[in-house]
Design a protein around this motif. Structure first.
Motif, mmCIF file in Angstrom:
data_model
loop_
_atom_site.group_PDB
_atom_site.id
_atom_site.type_symbol
_atom_site.label_atom_id
_atom_site.label_comp_id
_atom_site.label_asym_id
_atom_site.label_seq_id
_atom_site.Cartn_x
_atom_site.Cartn_y
_atom_site.Cartn_z
ATOM 1 N N LYS A 20 5.272 6.107 -0.490
ATOM 2 C CA LYS A 20 4.523 7.269 -0.964
ATOM 3 C C LYS A 20 4.257 8.279 0.154
ATOM 4 O O LYS A 20 3.785 7.936 1.222
ATOM 5 N N GLY A 21 4.651 9.538 -0.121
ATOM 6 C CA GLY A 21 4.418 10.623 0.815
ATOM 7 C C GLY A 21 5.393 10.674 1.985
ATOM 8 O O GLY A 21 5.243 11.497 2.880
ATOM 9 N N PHE A 22 6.417 9.781 1.994
ATOM 10 C CA PHE A 22 7.315 9.766 3.130
ATOM 11 C C PHE A 22 8.790 9.663 2.746
ATOM 12 O O PHE A 22 9.631 10.406 3.235
ATOM 13 N N SER B 173 0.844 -1.192 0.000
ATOM 14 C CA SER B 173 0.000 0.000 0.000
ATOM 15 C C SER B 173 0.882 1.246 0.000
ATOM 16 O O SER B 173 1.405 1.660 1.030
ATOM 17 N N GLY B 174 1.095 1.827 -1.173
ATOM 18 C CA GLY B 174 1.926 3.019 -1.292
ATOM 19 C C GLY B 174 3.415 2.747 -1.194
ATOM 20 O O GLY B 174 4.209 3.669 -1.039
#
Length: 181
Positions: free
Chosen positions: A88-90, A55-56
């Protein structure tokens, strides 16, 4: 040290190939019945591919390698590696480098190995206010042992240079599967 490490690794790899050619030329001189060059008859190719998705999360690794078999018991080789990791996003990471590996087969079923690996790590951490970039070189020296069946070896290796900080690997001890064709 960063540039020197890569330069040293490059010269060491060139030295290894030179030694392989010297042994090949010497062996040819001892046996006139051999073909003009049987260097490639002693080379095996292999490596690793890794894919991880969640997930991501994405993790892609490609690590081709080649070894030169001096005889049934001793081999020396080189490898290269590239990994892309993205949470994702990190977090994003690009890791690339090379290695030199020595293999000894004291008996047909047992393979002992020593591998020196030099990797460049480029990390980017995403924060609310932008990103933080972190880059460093990671050197690993793996000592390993495994069970060998023809061209496949399964075993454990230990990174004697493992550090808890600025490290590519979470643990010093890790399993491996090595395949050469």
């Amino acid at each position: 040290m960063k540039k020197n490490s890569l330069t040293n690794l490059t010269f060491l790899l060139l030295f290894v190939f030179s030694i392989c050619n010297v042994f090949n030329i010497t062996a040819q001189g001892l046996n006139e019945n051999k073909s003009k060059s049987d260097f490639w008859n002693h080379v095996q190719f292999g490596g690793g591919l890794g894919l991880g998705f969640g997930s991501g999360y994405t993790n892609i690794t490609i690590a081709p390698s080649a070894i030169y078999n001096f005889n049934e018991k001793v081999s020396l080789g080189i490898g290269t590696q590239y990994s892309y990791v993205n949470q994702k996003g990190f977090y994003k990471s690009n890791i690339y480098g090379g290695s030199i590996i020595g293999l000894i087969n004291p008996i047909e079923q047992i393979q002992l190995s020593a591998e020196l690996e030099q990797l460049k790590v480029n990390n980017s951490y995403l924060t609310g206010g932008g990103s933080i970039k972190d880059g460093f070189w990671n050197t690993a020296l793996f000592i390993g042992a495994g069970y060998r069946a023809e061209n496949i070896t399964i075993g454990l290796r230990y990174n004697v240079l493992h550090k808890d900080r600025n490290n590519v690997y979470v643990d010093a001890l890790m399993p491996f599967i090595r395949i050469y064709f």
